[in-house]
Design a protein around this motif. Structure first.
Motif, PDB file in Angstrom:
ATOM      1  N   VAL A  11       0.817  -1.216   0.000  1.00 39.91           N
ATOM      2  CA  VAL A  11       0.000   0.000   0.000  1.00 39.91           C
ATOM      3  C   VAL A  11       0.849   1.263   0.000  1.00 39.91           C
ATOM      4  O   VAL A  11       0.452   2.285  -0.574  1.00 39.91           O
ATOM      5  CB  VAL A  11      -0.983   0.010   1.191  1.00 39.91           C
ATOM      6  N   ASN A  12       2.013   1.208   0.624  1.00 38.46           N
ATOM      7  CA  ASN A  12       2.880   2.397   0.629  1.00 38.46           C
ATOM      8  C   ASN A  12       3.405   2.690  -0.774  1.00 38.46           C
ATOM      9  O   ASN A  12       3.424   3.850  -1.223  1.00 38.46           O
ATOM     10  CB  ASN A  12       4.041   2.204   1.599  1.00 38.46           C
ATOM     11  N   GLY A  13       3.836   1.644  -1.459  1.00 44.04           N
ATOM     12  CA  GLY A  13       4.302   1.815  -2.823  1.00 44.04           C
ATOM     13  C   GLY A  13       3.184   2.285  -3.737  1.00 44.04           C
ATOM     14  O   GLY A  13       3.385   3.150  -4.594  1.00 44.04           O
ATOM     15  N   ILE A  50       2.915   5.986  -5.893  1.00 44.80           N
ATOM     16  CA  ILE A  50       2.695   6.082  -7.334  1.00 44.80           C
ATOM     17  C   ILE A  50       1.432   6.873  -7.641  1.00 44.80           C
ATOM     18  O   ILE A  50       1.429   7.798  -8.476  1.00 44.80           O
ATOM     19  CB  ILE A  50       2.589   4.682  -7.965  1.00 44.80           C
ATOM     20  N   LEU A  51       0.339   6.550  -6.960  1.00 48.86           N
ATOM     21  CA  LEU A  51      -0.945   7.191  -7.254  1.00 48.86           C
ATOM     22  C   LEU A  51      -0.934   8.679  -6.916  1.00 48.86           C
ATOM     23  O   LEU A  51      -1.576   9.487  -7.613  1.00 48.86           O
ATOM     24  CB  LEU A  51      -2.065   6.477  -6.507  1.00 48.86           C
ATOM     25  N   LYS A  52      -0.218   9.075  -5.867  1.00 48.81           N
ATOM     26  CA  LYS A  52      -0.137  10.493  -5.503  1.00 48.81           C
ATOM     27  C   LYS A  52       0.558  11.312  -6.589  1.00 48.81           C
ATOM     28  O   LYS A  52       0.345  12.525  -6.677  1.00 48.81           O
ATOM     29  CB  LYS A  52       0.593  10.653  -4.167  1.00 48.81           C
ATOM     30  N   GLY A  53       1.365  10.664  -7.394  1.00 48.56           N
ATOM     31  CA  GLY A  53       2.052  11.367  -8.473  1.00 48.56           C
ATOM     32  C   GLY A  53       1.113  11.898  -9.541  1.00 48.56           C
ATOM     33  O   GLY A  53       1.505  12.737 -10.359  1.00 48.56           O
ATOM     34  N   PHE A  54      -0.134  11.420  -9.543  1.00 47.11           N
ATOM     35  CA  PHE A  54      -1.116  11.870 -10.531  1.00 47.11           C
ATOM     36  C   PHE A  54      -2.001  12.991 -10.001  1.00 47.11           C
ATOM     37  O   PHE A  54      -2.883  13.468 -10.709  1.00 47.11           O
ATOM     38  CB  PHE A  54      -2.002  10.691 -10.958  1.00 47.11           C
TER      39      PHE A  54
END
Length: 242
Positions: A168-170, A174-178
Motif C-alpha cells: 500500500v505504501n508503494g 505512485i498514485l499520488k504522483g497523478f
C-alpha cells in the motif's frame, strides 16, 4: 439560416481552392452546385484520406468488432512483421482477449524490439486486467526508469497492482504522483477511492472537495469531458464522513 451556412461553406471552399492553387474548375462547381460542389471539394481536397480511412475503420470496429481482428489475423499471417503482430495484439487487448494479446506481445519482444516501451506497457496492461498482478508488476518494473513511464497509464496501473499485492505504501506513492489540479480526474478519483479503502477519510474528502470545486473554473469543453467523473466524485463525497 441554411442559406447563410451554404454561403459560408462556399466561401471557405473557394478560399481554400485559391490558396492551395487547386484546379480552377472547382470554383465553378462550388458556385453553380453550392451544396454538392462544396461537399465534393471538401472530401476530395480538404479531408485527408487517412482521416476518412480511420473514421471508417473505427465505425467498422463498432458495428462488427470481430472483423477488425480477422483482418489483422490475415494481415499478420501474410506478413509476420513486428508492426502487424503488435497491431493484432492491440486488437485482442481491446476485445479483452487477454491471453491472445499476451502471447503476441511477448512473441514480439525479440531482437531490436526486446525492450520496446510500448509493447511492455501493453503487456503490463494485459496482465493487470487478467488479474495476474505479479506479472503486471514485473513488466512495469522493466520500464519504470524510462522517462515515458511517469504519469503514463502504465504507471497508474503499476500503482493499482501494488495495492493488489498489499504494497500500500508503494501504491500510494505512485498514485499520488497523478494528483495535479485541473487534470487527471480519473486517476485522482481512484486515489480518493484508494484513500477511502485505506481508511484515510480526511485525505479522501479533501481530494474530492478539490475535484468537485474545480469544475467552476473549467472551460465548457473540459467540463463536458469530465462531468461523469465530477458526478462520481460528488457521489463518493456523500459516503464519507470525516
Amino acid at each position: 439560416m441554411h442559406y447563410y451556412l451554404i454561403i459560408a461553406l462556399q466561401g471557405f471552399c473557394v478560399y481554400h481552392c485559391v490558396v492551395q492553387k487547386n484546379n480552377y474548375y472547382w470554383i465553378f462547381a462550388i458556385i453553380f452546385l453550392p451544396v454538392i460542389g462544396s461537399l465534393l471539394y471538401l472530401f476530395m481536397n480538404v479531408f485527408r484520406k487517412s482521416d476518412i480511412d480511420k473514421a471508417q475503420e473505427n465505425l467498422t470496429a463498432v458495428i462488427n468488432p470481430t472483423k477488425k481482428i480477422r483482418d489483422l489475423e490475415k494481415k499478420f499471417k501474410f506478413s509476420a512483421t513486428f508492426e502487424n503482430e503488435v497491431r493484432l495484439a492491440d486488437a485482442y487487448l481491446e476485445a479483452e482477449h487477454f491471453e491472445k494479446a499476451i502471447d503476441h506481445y511477448e512473441a514480439s519482444l525479440k531482437d531490436v524490439f526486446q525492450n520496446d516501451f510500448y509493447v511492455i506497457s501493453k503487456l503490463e496492461e494485459a496482465y493487470y486486467f487478467s488479474s495476474n498482478f505479479e506479472k503486471a508488476i514485473y513488466y512495469a518494473e522493466k520500464i519504470k526508469d524510462n522517462s515515458k513511464f511517469n504519469k503514463s497509464k502504465a504507471a497508474f496501473l503499476y500503482g493499482l497492482a501494488l495495492e493488489k499485492i498489499a504494497d500500500v505504501n508503494g501504491a500510494e506513492e505512485i498514485l499520488k504522483g497523478f494528483n495535479a489540479p485541473y487534470s487527471r480526474y480519473m486517476e485522482r478519483l481512484e486515489l480518493a477511492n484508494f484513500y477511502q479503502r485505506r481508511g484515510k477519510l480526511k485525505e479522501a474528502k479533501e481530494l474530492l472537495t478539490e475535484i468537485v470545486t474545480e469544475y467552476e473554473g473549467m472551460s465548457k469543453q473540459s467540463y463536458r469531458q469530465n462531468r461523469n467523473l465530477i458526478k462520481k466524485a460528488k457521489e463518493l463525497m456523500t459516503t464519507i464522513t470525516a
